[in-house]
Design a protein around this motif. Structure first.
Motif, short mmCIF file in Angstrom:
data_model
loop_
_atom_site.label_atom_id
_atom_site.label_comp_id
_atom_site.label_asym_id
_atom_site.label_seq_id
_atom_site.Cartn_x
_atom_site.Cartn_y
_atom_site.Cartn_z
N ASN A 34 0.83 -1.21 0.00
CA ASN A 34 0.00 0.00 0.00
C ASN A 34 0.87 1.26 0.00
N ALA A 35 1.93 1.25 0.78
CA ALA A 35 2.83 2.41 0.82
C ALA A 35 3.52 2.60 -0.54
N LEU A 36 3.94 1.51 -1.15
CA LEU A 36 4.56 1.62 -2.48
C LEU A 36 3.57 2.20 -3.48
N GLU A 37 2.34 1.73 -3.45
CA GLU A 37 1.31 2.24 -4.37
C GLU A 37 1.05 3.72 -4.12
N THR A 38 0.96 4.09 -2.85
CA THR A 38 0.66 5.48 -2.49
C THR A 38 1.78 6.43 -2.83
N ALA A 95 19.46 7.75 2.01
CA ALA A 95 18.52 6.99 2.85
C ALA A 95 19.14 6.70 4.20
N LEU A 96 20.42 6.34 4.21
CA LEU A 96 21.11 6.05 5.47
C LEU A 96 21.11 7.27 6.39
N LYS A 97 21.29 8.45 5.80
CA LYS A 97 21.25 9.69 6.60
C LYS A 97 19.88 9.92 7.20
N ARG A 98 18.85 9.34 6.59
CA ARG A 98 17.48 9.48 7.10
C ARG A 98 17.07 8.28 7.96
N GLY A 99 18.04 7.41 8.29
CA GLY A 99 17.76 6.29 9.17
C GLY A 99 17.23 5.05 8.49
N SER A 116 12.72 -5.24 2.95
CA SER A 116 12.19 -6.21 3.91
C SER A 116 11.01 -5.62 4.67
N TYR A 117 9.95 -6.39 4.77
CA TYR A 117 8.80 -6.00 5.58
C TYR A 117 8.71 -6.85 6.85
N ALA A 118 9.75 -7.58 7.17
CA ALA A 118 9.70 -8.55 8.26
C ALA A 118 9.85 -7.94 9.65
N TYR A 119 10.68 -6.91 9.82
CA TYR A 119 11.04 -6.49 11.17
C TYR A 119 10.61 -5.07 11.55
N ALA A 120 10.56 -4.17 10.61
CA ALA A 120 10.22 -2.79 10.94
C ALA A 120 8.77 -2.70 11.41
N SER A 121 8.48 -1.69 12.23
CA SER A 121 7.10 -1.48 12.66
C SER A 121 6.27 -1.02 11.46
N LEU A 122 4.97 -1.17 11.55
CA LEU A 122 4.09 -0.76 10.44
C LEU A 122 4.22 0.73 10.14
N PRO A 123 4.24 1.61 11.16
CA PRO A 123 4.46 3.03 10.85
C PRO A 123 5.82 3.29 10.20
N ASP A 124 6.86 2.56 10.63
CA ASP A 124 8.19 2.75 10.03
C ASP A 124 8.22 2.28 8.58
N ILE A 125 7.49 1.23 8.26
CA ILE A 125 7.42 0.77 6.87
C ILE A 125 6.83 1.87 6.01
N ASP A 126 5.70 2.41 6.43
CA ASP A 126 5.04 3.47 5.65
C ASP A 126 5.93 4.70 5.52
N ARG A 127 6.50 5.14 6.63
CA ARG A 127 7.36 6.33 6.63
C ARG A 127 8.58 6.12 5.74
N SER A 128 9.18 4.95 5.82
CA SER A 128 10.39 4.68 5.04
C SER A 128 10.12 4.65 3.54
N ILE A 129 9.02 4.04 3.14
CA ILE A 129 8.69 4.01 1.71
C ILE A 129 8.44 5.43 1.20
N LYS A 130 7.78 6.25 2.00
CA LYS A 130 7.54 7.64 1.61
C LYS A 130 8.87 8.37 1.41
N ILE A 131 9.79 8.19 2.33
CA ILE A 131 11.10 8.85 2.23
C ILE A 131 11.88 8.33 1.03
N ILE A 132 11.89 7.04 0.82
CA ILE A 132 12.62 6.46 -0.32
C ILE A 132 12.08 7.03 -1.63
N ALA A 133 10.76 7.11 -1.76
CA ALA A 133 10.17 7.67 -2.99
C ALA A 133 10.57 9.13 -3.17
#
Length: 191
Positions: A104-108, A142-146, A166-183
């Motif tokens: 969903n984050a990738l799509e968004t 990305a590394l500078k952004r954690g 990987s979607y295995a270990y990060a929290s759900l909010p971190d997954i969403d936040r990270s995909i937004k930053i990567i994009a």
């Protein structure tokens, strides 16, 4: 046959392993509890012709004196009492949720700059970066952004414009936040 991720199916059970079709003992089948239960248990197994297994057991004894008997007993109890199957149902449910959040984050956030696979199992989504950008710069920013990225080139030379997320270990909010930053970083780099 390396089958470490077999039990991490998410949509439907995978077909039987190649070893199930091996009538002549040509396939060595290898698996482990490291991806499904705990890497720290250090328990794996190999199925193959008896002379090969005997030789491998001898080599293992010469190099590390065997695995922990306590870990082996814990694993045996998990299998015997059905706890392993219960655990895997819980793991699959959690992984389905995490995969959905990442998709969903990738799509968004990244639909205009990337394409990706919808994995049938495992821990990862392969993302293809559409614009030509410096993957090294993406990694550094990305590394500078954690966010620690795994460039596809780590796994195969021809996958330079890919990320294995990987979607295995990060929290759900971190997954969403990270995909937004990567994009956002991809868009910055393509300019």
């Amino acid at each position: 046959e390396d089958d470490l991720y077999r039990e991490l199916w998410l949509n439907k059970q995978p077909p039987l392993p190649l070893k199930a079709l091996d009538k002549n003992g040509h396939v060595l089948y290898v698996s482990s509890l490291s991806k499904t239960l705990s890497p720290g248990l250090r328990i794996g197994w190999i199925v193959g012709p008896e002379p090969v297994i005997e030789r491998l057991a001898d080599i293992k004894m010469q190099t590390d004196y065997g695995s922990s008997s306590l870990s082996q007993r814990v694993a045996a109890e998990w299998f015997k009492n059905g706890l392993y199957q219960q655990h895997m149902e819980t793991v699959r449910t959690e992984l389905r949720t995490r995969r959905k959040v990442m998709l969903n984050a990738l799509e968004t956030y990244a639909g205009d700059v990337a394409t990706w696979t919808n994995p049938e199992g495992g821990f990862f989504i392969w993302v293809h970066i559409q614009p030509s950008i410096s993957m090294k710069s993406l990694y550094s920013r990305a590394l500078k952004r954690g966010i620690l990225l795994n460039s596809g080139s780590i796994y195969a030379q021809e996958t330079g414009s890919y990320l294995r997320l990987s979607y295995a270990y990060a929290s759900l909010p971190d997954i969403d936040r990270s995909i937004k930053i990567i994009a956002e970083l991809i868009r910055e780099l393509q300019v």
